[in-house]
Design an enzyme around this catalytic site. Structure first.
Site, PDB file in Angstrom:
ATOM      1  N   CYS A   1      64.038  81.957   0.039  1.00 30.83           N
ATOM      2  CA  CYS A   1      64.556  82.724   0.850  1.00 30.83           C
ATOM      3  C   CYS A   1      63.153  84.216   0.348  1.00 30.83           C
ATOM      4  O   CYS A   1      63.921  85.045   0.147  1.00 30.83           O
ATOM      5  CB  CYS A   1      66.181  83.114   0.424  1.00 30.83           C
ATOM      6  SG  CYS A   1      66.668  81.728   1.469  1.00 30.83           S
TER       7      CYS A   1
ATOM      8  N   GLN B   1      62.310  84.356   4.649  1.00 30.45           N
ATOM      9  CA  GLN B   1      61.819  84.108   4.313  1.00 30.45           C
ATOM     10  C   GLN B   1      61.659  82.538   3.699  1.00 30.45           C
ATOM     11  O   GLN B   1      62.514  81.621   5.534  1.00 30.45           O
ATOM     12  CB  GLN B   1      60.968  84.559   2.978  1.00 30.45           C
ATOM     13  CG  GLN B   1      61.029  86.187   3.039  1.00 30.45           C
ATOM     14  CD  GLN B   1      60.398  86.882   2.146  1.00 30.45           C
ATOM     15  OE1 GLN B   1      59.693  85.875   1.849  1.00 30.45           O
ATOM     16  NE2 GLN B   1      60.483  87.957   1.932  1.00 30.45           N
ATOM     17  N   VAL B   2      60.991  81.502   3.492  1.00 26.87           N
ATOM     18  CA  VAL B   2      60.908  80.036   3.650  1.00 26.87           C
ATOM     19  C   VAL B   2      62.498  79.937   3.274  1.00 26.87           C
ATOM     20  O   VAL B   2      62.527  79.770   1.987  1.00 26.87           O
ATOM     21  CB  VAL B   2      59.598  79.405   2.602  1.00 26.87           C
ATOM     22  CG1 VAL B   2      59.687  79.922   1.636  1.00 26.87           C
ATOM     23  CG2 VAL B   2      59.109  78.057   2.928  1.00 26.87           C
ATOM     24  N   THR B   3      62.583  78.036   3.551  1.00 26.87           N
ATOM     25  CA  THR B   3      63.745  77.521   3.723  1.00 26.87           C
ATOM     26  C   THR B   3      63.823  76.031   3.546  1.00 26.87           C
ATOM     27  O   THR B   3      62.916  75.936   3.903  1.00 26.87           O
ATOM     28  CB  THR B   3      65.606  78.318   3.844  1.00 26.87           C
ATOM     29  OG1 THR B   3      66.075  77.719   3.288  1.00 26.87           O
ATOM     30  CG2 THR B   3      64.938  78.156   5.426  1.00 26.87           C
ATOM     31  N   TYR B   4      64.344  75.003   3.086  1.00 21.77           N
ATOM     32  CA  TYR B   4      64.488  74.001   3.641  1.00 21.77           C
ATOM     33  C   TYR B   4      65.141  73.739   4.120  1.00 21.77           C
ATOM     34  O   TYR B   4      66.364  73.610   4.103  1.00 21.77           O
ATOM     35  CB  TYR B   4      64.186  73.561   1.896  1.00 21.77           C
ATOM     36  CG  TYR B   4      64.060  71.712   2.309  1.00 21.77           C
ATOM     37  CD1 TYR B   4      63.092  71.193   2.990  1.00 21.77           C
ATOM     38  CD2 TYR B   4      64.787  70.604   2.001  1.00 21.77           C
ATOM     39  CE1 TYR B   4      63.181  69.987   2.722  1.00 21.77           C
ATOM     40  CE2 TYR B   4      65.402  69.643   1.784  1.00 21.77           C
ATOM     41  CZ  TYR B   4      63.998  68.360   2.108  1.00 21.77           C
ATOM     42  OH  TYR B   4      64.211  67.844   2.578  1.00 21.77           O
ATOM     43  N   HIS B   5      64.947  72.683   4.785  1.00 26.02           N
ATOM     44  CA  HIS B   5      65.911  72.282   5.501  1.00 26.02           C
ATOM     45  C   HIS B   5      66.140  70.236   5.723  1.00 26.02           C
ATOM     46  O   HIS B   5      64.476  69.511   5.514  1.00 26.02           O
ATOM     47  CB  HIS B   5      66.064  72.048   7.578  1.00 26.02           C
ATOM     48  CG  HIS B   5      66.795  73.033   7.450  1.00 26.02           C
ATOM     49  ND1 HIS B   5      67.674  74.459   7.323  1.00 26.02           N
ATOM     50  CD2 HIS B   5      65.662  74.310   8.693  1.00 26.02           C
ATOM     51  CE1 HIS B   5      67.836  75.205   7.275  1.00 26.02           C
ATOM     52  NE2 HIS B   5      66.543  75.622   8.577  1.00 26.02           N
TER      53      HIS B   5
ATOM     54  N   ALA C   1      71.902  79.387   3.152  1.00 24.68           N
ATOM     55  CA  ALA C   1      71.050  80.269   3.642  1.00 24.68           C
ATOM     56  C   ALA C   1      71.271  80.394   5.131  1.00 24.68           C
ATOM     57  O   ALA C   1      72.138  79.285   5.453  1.00 24.68           O
ATOM     58  CB  ALA C   1      70.028  79.484   3.392  1.00 24.68           C
TER      59      ALA C   1
END
Length: 231
Positions: free
Chosen positions: A186, A69-73, A155
């Site tokens: 996530c 699912q969603v994560t941040y970089h 992650a």
């Protein structure tokens, strides 16, 4: 494995390059490992749900074809993309994920930090109250309390095409962690993100990238006796 340090690069351009490499590779193409960092970007995996993006603000939300699912970089995070031929390695996806996590655990250990796995939640976590302690993390069933006292420091999300992998793992070194509060990381509401800097480890991106790269490359060395038969 050929290790390439790309530095800071656009997420979309990098994914396009990984897909092109994977589509063009043949049975004798050497595996590669790309090490980079991205400008601020939220990435939404194939299982991603829009409701897990709480307030993207000025940070773009980019759909991607990795799992999860969603994560941040963002800057200050080492992103490692192992481009691996699983058939030639003689392993399946589960073993590939295990090796990625193992490389992160060994990298953290070089800085005195003890990382942990949580069953059913890919990635690596640390005890926020004792990140340098060596106590084993007891099994945690999914549900309320699964992440109590833990912070996520790495992650993981991959894509497999024709038995070859791309995407990979992101390890937080010293970054602005506030964007993680704009999402359910996530897919887990309230899961805190942490980096080496917040744990009191003084290091830099280049040092961590080199160590993680070395640990990942070691995970995919040719097995003794040559290449195994394809699984």
């Amino acid at each position: 494995m050929i290790v390439k340090t790309l530095g800071r690069c656009d997420h979309g351009d990098t994914v396009a390059a990984m897909r092109a490499f994977t589509d063009a590779r043949g049975p004798d193409t050497p595996d590669e490992l790309w090490l980079c960092e991205h400008p601020p970007t939220f990435t939404q995996g194939l299982a991603g749900k829009a409701e897990h993006v709480l307030d993207a603000g000025d940070i773009p939300v980019v759909p991607t074809n990795r799992g999860g699912q969603v994560t941040y970089h963002g800057p200050g995070q080492v992103v490692a993309y192992p481009l691996v031929d699983l058939r030639r390695q003689g392993i399946f996806v589960k073993e590939h994920v295990f090796r990625l996590e193992q490389a992160v655990l060994k990298t953290l250990a070089e800085f005195g930090v003890t990382g942990h796995r949580v069953a059913g939640a890919p990635g690596i976590y640390v005890r926020l109250d004792d990140p340098f302690g060596h106590a084993v993390l007891p099994p945690r069933p999914p549900g309320p309390g699964q992440f109590d006292g833990l912070g996520k420091i790495a992650a993981l999300g991959i894509k497999v095409s024709r038995h070859c992998t791309y995407h990979g793992v992101a390890l937080n070194v010293a970054m602005d962690l506030s964007p993680f509060s704009r999402i359910n990381p996530c897919g887990y509401a309230g899961l805190p993100a942490v980096d080496l800097g917040r744990l009191g480890v003084s290091t830099d991106w280049a040092t961590v990238a080199a160590r993680l790269g070395r640990r990942l490359a070691a995970q995919f060395e040719p097995p003794p006796g040559g290449t195994p038969s394809p699984p």
